[in-house]
Every structure is written in C-alpha cells, then in structure tokens.
Design a protein around this motif. Sequence first.
Motif, PDB file in Angstrom:
ATOM      1  N   VAL A 129       0.854  -1.201   0.000  1.00 42.21           N
ATOM      2  CA  VAL A 129       0.000   0.000   0.000  1.00 42.21           C
ATOM      3  C   VAL A 129       0.884   1.243   0.000  1.00 42.21           C
ATOM      4  N   VAL A 130       0.578   2.146  -0.908  1.00 42.41           N
ATOM      5  CA  VAL A 130       1.313   3.408  -1.027  1.00 42.41           C
ATOM      6  C   VAL A 130       0.301   4.534  -0.871  1.00 42.41           C
ATOM      7  N   TRP A 131       0.576   5.488   0.004  1.00 47.87           N
ATOM      8  CA  TRP A 131      -0.346   6.619   0.134  1.00 47.87           C
ATOM      9  C   TRP A 131       0.416   7.895   0.444  1.00 47.87           C
ATOM     10  N   LEU A 132      -0.256   9.008   0.188  1.00 49.87           N
ATOM     11  CA  LEU A 132       0.355  10.317   0.397  1.00 49.87           C
ATOM     12  C   LEU A 132      -0.320  10.993   1.582  1.00 49.87           C
ATOM     13  N   THR A 133       0.468  11.648   2.420  1.00 47.09           N
ATOM     14  CA  THR A 133      -0.109  12.403   3.537  1.00 47.09           C
ATOM     15  C   THR A 133       0.291  13.866   3.435  1.00 47.09           C
ATOM     16  N   GLY A 134      -0.440  14.685   4.166  1.00 46.30           N
ATOM     17  CA  GLY A 134      -0.237  16.126   4.131  1.00 46.30           C
ATOM     18  C   GLY A 134      -1.589  16.800   4.060  1.00 46.30           C
TER      19      GLY A 134
ATOM     20  N   ILE B  62      -8.226   1.811   2.149  1.00 43.42           N
ATOM     21  CA  ILE B  62      -9.410   2.677   2.122  1.00 43.42           C
ATOM     22  C   ILE B  62      -9.086   4.013   2.776  1.00 43.42           C
ATOM     23  N   SER B  63      -9.898   4.985   2.430  1.00 40.17           N
ATOM     24  CA  SER B  63      -9.812   6.294   3.043  1.00 40.17           C
ATOM     25  C   SER B  63     -10.592   6.280   4.360  1.00 40.17           C
ATOM     26  N   MET B  64     -10.090   6.986   5.366  1.00 37.08           N
ATOM     27  CA  MET B  64     -10.761   7.070   6.671  1.00 37.08           C
ATOM     28  C   MET B  64     -12.229   7.473   6.490  1.00 37.08           C
ATOM     29  N   GLY B  65     -13.132   6.782   7.183  1.00 36.77           N
ATOM     30  CA  GLY B  65     -14.559   7.079   7.060  1.00 36.77           C
ATOM     31  C   GLY B  65     -15.286   6.158   6.100  1.00 36.77           C
ATOM     32  N   THR B  66     -14.544   5.326   5.363  1.00 35.60           N
ATOM     33  CA  THR B  66     -15.161   4.410   4.395  1.00 35.60           C
ATOM     34  C   THR B  66     -15.837   3.245   5.105  1.00 35.60           C
TER      35      THR B  66
ATOM     36  N   ALA C 268      -6.792 -11.133   6.432  1.00 34.83           N
ATOM     37  CA  ALA C 268      -6.719 -10.018   5.491  1.00 34.83           C
ATOM     38  C   ALA C 268      -6.262  -8.790   6.274  1.00 34.83           C
ATOM     39  N   ILE C 269      -5.910  -7.756   5.547  1.00 34.12           N
ATOM     40  CA  ILE C 269      -5.497  -6.507   6.190  1.00 34.12           C
ATOM     41  C   ILE C 269      -6.207  -5.346   5.506  1.00 34.12           C
ATOM     42  N   ILE C 270      -6.781  -4.466   6.317  1.00 37.76           N
ATOM     43  CA  ILE C 270      -7.374  -3.231   5.789  1.00 37.76           C
ATOM     44  C   ILE C 270      -6.500  -2.076   6.269  1.00 37.76           C
ATOM     45  N   VAL C 271      -5.973  -1.333   5.321  1.00 39.07           N
ATOM     46  CA  VAL C 271      -5.119  -0.189   5.649  1.00 39.07           C
ATOM     47  C   VAL C 271      -5.982   1.071   5.520  1.00 39.07           C
ATOM     48  N   VAL C 272      -6.238   1.716   6.656  1.00 38.20           N
ATOM     49  CA  VAL C 272      -7.113   2.893   6.685  1.00 38.20           C
ATOM     50  C   VAL C 272      -6.229   4.138   6.725  1.00 38.20           C
ATOM     51  N   VAL C 273      -6.357   4.987   5.730  1.00 35.95           N
ATOM     52  CA  VAL C 273      -5.448   6.137   5.630  1.00 35.95           C
ATOM     53  C   VAL C 273      -6.206   7.458   5.722  1.00 35.95           C
ATOM     54  N   ASP C 274      -5.547   8.437   6.314  1.00 34.03           N
ATOM     55  CA  ASP C 274      -6.108   9.792   6.393  1.00 34.03           C
ATOM     56  C   ASP C 274      -5.703  10.538   5.130  1.00 34.03           C
ATOM     57  N   SER C 275      -6.231  10.064   4.002  1.00 36.76           N
ATOM     58  CA  SER C 275      -5.806  10.581   2.713  1.00 36.76           C
ATOM     59  C   SER C 275      -6.779  10.139   1.635  1.00 36.76           C
ATOM     60  N   GLY C 276      -6.914  10.938   0.605  1.00 38.52           N
ATOM     61  CA  GLY C 276      -7.680  10.527  -0.564  1.00 38.52           C
ATOM     62  C   GLY C 276      -6.777   9.976  -1.649  1.00 38.52           C
ATOM     63  N   TYR C 277      -5.459   9.973  -1.401  1.00 43.70           N
ATOM     64  CA  TYR C 277      -4.491   9.548  -2.408  1.00 43.70           C
ATOM     65  C   TYR C 277      -3.805   8.262  -1.957  1.00 43.70           C
ATOM     66  N   PHE C 278      -4.223   7.131  -2.528  1.00 41.81           N
ATOM     67  CA  PHE C 278      -3.617   5.851  -2.131  1.00 41.81           C
ATOM     68  C   PHE C 278      -3.753   4.847  -3.263  1.00 41.81           C
ATOM     69  N   ALA C 279      -2.936   3.798  -3.204  1.00 37.63           N
ATOM     70  CA  ALA C 279      -2.981   2.738  -4.217  1.00 37.63           C
ATOM     71  C   ALA C 279      -2.362   1.482  -3.619  1.00 37.63           C
ATOM     72  N   VAL C 280      -2.657   0.339  -4.272  1.00 40.25           N
ATOM     73  CA  VAL C 280      -2.056  -0.937  -3.876  1.00 40.25           C
ATOM     74  C   VAL C 280      -1.309  -1.484  -5.089  1.00 40.25           C
TER      75      VAL C 280
ATOM     76  N   ILE D 162      -1.413   6.425  -8.400  1.00 41.13           N
ATOM     77  CA  ILE D 162      -2.343   7.233  -7.607  1.00 41.13           C
ATOM     78  C   ILE D 162      -2.821   8.360  -8.519  1.00 41.13           C
ATOM     79  N   PRO D 163      -4.089   8.296  -8.978  1.00 40.62           N
ATOM     80  CA  PRO D 163      -4.542   9.270  -9.975  1.00 40.62           C
ATOM     81  C   PRO D 163      -4.966  10.603  -9.354  1.00 40.62           C
ATOM     82  N   ASP D 164      -4.952  11.636 -10.188  1.00 39.48           N
ATOM     83  CA  ASP D 164      -5.553  12.935  -9.854  1.00 39.48           C
ATOM     84  C   ASP D 164      -5.009  13.554  -8.575  1.00 39.48           C
ATOM     85  N   VAL D 165      -3.721  13.517  -8.391  1.00 41.16           N
ATOM     86  CA  VAL D 165      -3.106  14.145  -7.211  1.00 41.16           C
ATOM     87  C   VAL D 165      -2.892  15.630  -7.510  1.00 41.16           C
ATOM     88  N   ALA D 166      -3.454  16.479  -6.666  1.00 36.93           N
ATOM     89  CA  ALA D 166      -3.323  17.928  -6.866  1.00 36.93           C
ATOM     90  C   ALA D 166      -1.883  18.363  -6.602  1.00 36.93           C
ATOM     91  N   ASP D 167      -1.488  19.419  -7.269  1.00 33.54           N
ATOM     92  CA  ASP D 167      -0.140  19.953  -7.046  1.00 33.54           C
ATOM     93  C   ASP D 167       0.099  20.196  -5.561  1.00 33.54           C
TER      94      ASP D 167
END
Length: 243
Positions: free
Chosen positions: A52-57, A86-90, A146-158, A167-172
């Motif tokens: 799992v790869v995700w972006l934070t900030g 998944i994104s937090m709240g899903t 199984a493992i569910i990775v819950v991230v505080d981000s809308g930008y993630f991929a496996v 990871i599509p549509d990442v804003a500048d």
Amino acid sequence: MIWRSAICFNLAILLCFEMSGPACAGTVSGRVTLIDSSNSAVKRKKDYSGVVVWLTGPGASGARTSRKRAEMLQKDKTFVPHILAISMGTRVDFPNLDPIFHNAFSSFDGQIFDVALYPPGTSRSVQFSRPGIVRVFCNIHPSMSAIIVVVDSGYFAVSNSQGDFQIPDVADGTYRLQLFHERATPDTLERLRRTIVVSDGPLTVDPVVISEAGYLPTPHKNKYGRDYPAGSDQTKTYSWPGL
Ligand SMILES: [Cu+2]
C-alpha cells in the motif's frame, strides 16, 4: 506568432481543467520490488502485489471524500482482496459468497470489531473511522486473514503483481509518501518514507525496494484470545441447510 502561442497556452489550461478538475493534477506512479523474501510466491513468480502506497499532508486529507464504500468478499474461504486500502470514514461490506457461514473480526491494532457469524448470501459492514492497520480474521477458519489499511488521505494505491502502482488525480503540492507491506518491519517501512513534490502533471517516484528481512509471521488467536480447535478450517458444521 504570438497569437498561436496564446492559443496553445489557453488550450493547455483548458485540457488541465477538462482532465483533472480545477486544481491541476497528475498521476503519481512508481514501482515496488520485494527482496530478501522467504515467501515462495515472491521468490518464484516475483509477485510484488499488496504493497500500500499513500500520500499524507494537508492536501491529501482534504481529498479524502472520494470513496465512501468498499468491499471485501468472503469467497472460497478467503478474504478477497487480501490487502484493501481505504480512506478514513469508508464503510466496508463483507458479502459472504460461500455456502457456509463466516465471520469477520479484528481484536488488536487499528480498529476492533466483530460482525458475528453470518449465513451464505448475506453481508455485514463496518465503517472505519480512524487511520491504522486493521488485521481481519474469521473466528471459525484460522487460515483466513486479510489486512485493511485505513489512511487519512484521498491519495492511495495498492501495487499489482508487477509492483506497479498509480495514484490518480493528485493535486499539485508537497506530500509525504508512506508505505505498508505485510511482510516488512516497521523500521524498514519508516526508512523508505520520502517527500515528493507534485507539480504540473504526472510524477514517477524513484524505485521502492522493500526488504522482507527480519519479518517473523506470528500465528493469531480466535476472537476470544484462544487457539482455534484442531481442524477448524475443514469444518462444515456451519453449512447452510440444503447446500
Ligand atoms: Cu470463515
């Protein structure tokens, strides 16, 4: 030819809006390789899936509303997919596609839950409201995990089996790239974190090489904290009448 340059410039802006919304965005992609593995599938088939790869900030948290529902199947006594990001709240649905009862529970780390035993053809769901690594098991079939990775981000991929991720549509913006891999130690993953800058379009990150050295698989208990009864995986006790 000033007018021609102006048209090209305006066209580029228009395309940017058309393709990715008001904030010019790009795909962040890369490739993961797994080394030092004792897993036969990794060594023989070079299967690099499930990282799992995700972006934070601040920008990544703000993009968190993209997907509110996800699915983890119970099929052939297996959770599918084995790794779900998944994104937090899903809210995650666990439809039971087998002709036997199943359960899904997690008793440590991440988020504790238990949906109890439920029959074939039905489903249960759980909403995951805080970030973390949620290890999921079935209380009657010890081989299921199984493992569910819950991230505080809308930008993630496996990553796929080749190790590729997008990871599509990442804003500048400037982000911290984070990683999770089931068979890597926390120290290994910590060292691989990096800062990336997305600016005007797609970005390919430097290759990510994850060592599985030091990983020790640990057997899990059932939801009562006890060992599973011998032969639990073969039991048909919970077969649905008529199947
Ligand atoms: Cu089960």
